[in-house]
Design an enzyme around this catalytic site. Structure first.
Site, short mmCIF file in Angstrom:
data_model
loop_
_atom_site.label_atom_id
_atom_site.label_comp_id
_atom_site.label_asym_id
_atom_site.label_seq_id
_atom_site.Cartn_x
_atom_site.Cartn_y
_atom_site.Cartn_z
N LYS A 1 22.31 -33.96 27.56
CA LYS A 1 20.81 -33.93 27.74
C LYS A 1 20.31 -34.87 26.16
O LYS A 1 19.68 -35.49 26.19
CB LYS A 1 19.99 -32.56 27.64
N ARG B 1 12.62 -24.53 30.86
CA ARG B 1 13.73 -23.99 30.97
C ARG B 1 13.56 -22.70 31.91
O ARG B 1 14.64 -21.87 32.59
CB ARG B 1 14.42 -23.49 29.85
N ARG C 1 32.24 -29.49 20.33
CA ARG C 1 31.18 -30.27 19.83
C ARG C 1 30.88 -29.77 18.30
O ARG C 1 30.80 -28.71 17.97
CB ARG C 1 30.07 -29.90 20.76
N ARG D 1 27.37 -25.66 15.30
CA ARG D 1 26.31 -24.91 15.75
C ARG D 1 27.02 -23.37 15.99
O ARG D 1 27.95 -23.11 16.45
CB ARG D 1 25.75 -25.20 17.03
N ARG E 1 24.78 -18.46 27.43
CA ARG E 1 23.72 -19.33 27.60
C ARG E 1 23.75 -20.11 29.39
O ARG E 1 22.98 -20.49 30.20
CB ARG E 1 24.16 -20.57 26.85
P1 ADP Z 1 21.95 -26.42 25.07
O1 ADP Z 1 21.08 -27.03 26.10
O2 ADP Z 1 23.17 -27.10 24.44
O3 ADP Z 1 22.19 -24.82 25.26
P2 ADP Z 1 19.49 -26.55 23.14
O4 ADP Z 1 19.62 -27.27 21.80
O5 ADP Z 1 18.77 -27.03 24.07
O6 ADP Z 1 20.96 -26.24 23.49
O7 ADP Z 1 18.90 -25.03 23.16
C1 ADP Z 1 19.48 -23.86 21.99
C2 ADP Z 1 19.04 -22.78 22.15
O8 ADP Z 1 17.43 -22.79 22.00
C3 ADP Z 1 19.04 -22.22 23.57
O9 ADP Z 1 20.26 -21.51 23.84
C4 ADP Z 1 17.90 -21.04 23.84
O10 ADP Z 1 18.06 -19.88 23.14
C5 ADP Z 1 17.01 -21.63 22.59
N1 ADP Z 1 15.87 -22.55 23.65
C6 ADP Z 1 15.63 -24.05 23.75
N2 ADP Z 1 14.81 -24.57 24.48
C7 ADP Z 1 14.31 -23.31 25.17
C8 ADP Z 1 13.14 -23.16 26.16
N3 ADP Z 1 12.65 -24.09 26.77
N4 ADP Z 1 13.06 -21.71 26.29
C9 ADP Z 1 13.67 -20.72 25.72
N5 ADP Z 1 14.59 -20.64 25.09
C10 ADP Z 1 15.08 -21.92 24.53
#
Ligand code: ADP
Length: 209
Positions: free
Chosen positions: A13, A92, A126, A156, A167
């Site tokens: 993404k 999400r 990554r 990370r 996740r």
């Molecule tokens: P990835 O898609 O690789 O898991 P992101 O950078 O999109 O990583 O998100 C990292 C973390 O941030 C998620 O695991 C979650 O804890 C939190 N997060 C991000 N966006 C949301 C959302 N829309 N709702 C709830 N938690 C979120």
């Protein structure tokens, strides 16, 4: 043109968002990046968000909706000249998708699909630049600093096998249902995230151009 990118962790993404925002002059809004920024501050909210992210848990819907509303107001008040918003990592949950429906019209919903094994492999490999966020594959890195800005390369906290599985489980139980929510949307499309970044980008461009 407002776009949503949906897919499991490490589906690409972020990589696609960076390519798309440049080509189509979109405001790239990654809730993950915005949350990591808050989590880096030693405030009560920062520490709370950090503890959830490090365990691979979602942040509560109310906090996320507030974050999104604030960001959208900020863009509007700056009279920015973007041609739309590109949501990366939002919505999400079905709750978030319903809230977004009341905030703006969405033109395209792009689902990027990958297998669980691909996710694990990519997450373990990554790393990214602490400064500009560019992602790299650890196994293919020649330099120790970012080739774009010279920033420090970091891993990370939540990019480890245990947290990645948590996740992915959250993705299946909480995020996957929003694909049902969007399946009847005229702009819904699914692309194959197992392909190379350039191939995926071509596939997405063919859909939205
Ligand atoms: P990835 O898609 O690789 O898991 P992101 O950078 O999109 O990583 O998100 C990292 C973390 O941030 C998620 O695991 C979650 O804890 C939190 N997060 C991000 N966006 C949301 C959302 N829309 N709702 C709830 N938690 C979120």
């Amino acid at each position: 043109m407002n776009i949503i990118l949906i897919g499991p962790p490490a589906c690409g993404k972020g990589t696609q968002a960076k390519l798309l925002k440049d080509k189509f002059n979109l405001f790239h809004f990654s809730t993950g990046e915005a949350l990591r920024e808050i989590a880096s501050q030693p405030t009560k909210l920062g520490l709370e968000i950090k503890s959830h992210i490090d365990k691979g848990e979602f942040i509560d819907d109310k906090t996320i909706i507030e974050l999104v509303k604030n960001k959208l107001n900020e863009i509007e008040s700056q009279n920015a000249t973007f041609d739309g918003v590109l949501f990366d990592g939002f919505p999400r949950t079905v709750f978030q998708a319903n809230a977004l429906k009341n905030l703006m019209d969405i033109d395209f919903v792009i689902e990027i699909s990958i297998q669980k094994e691909t996710m694990t492999k990519r997450i373990l490999d990554r790393v990214s630049c602490k400064n500009c966020g560019k992602s790299y594959l650890l196994s293919q890195m020649k330099e120790k600093t970012c080739s774009v800005c010279g920033g420090e390369i970091i891993k990370r906290n939540d990019d480890n096998e245990t947290v990645a599985y948590a996740r992915y489980d959250d993705y299946l139980t909480k995020t996957f249902p929003i694909i049902e929510f969007y399946k009847n949307h005229k702009g819904y499309h699914k692309v194959d995230g197992e392909k190379s970044a350039n191939e995926i980008f071509d596939d997405i461009c063919k859909i939205i151009e």
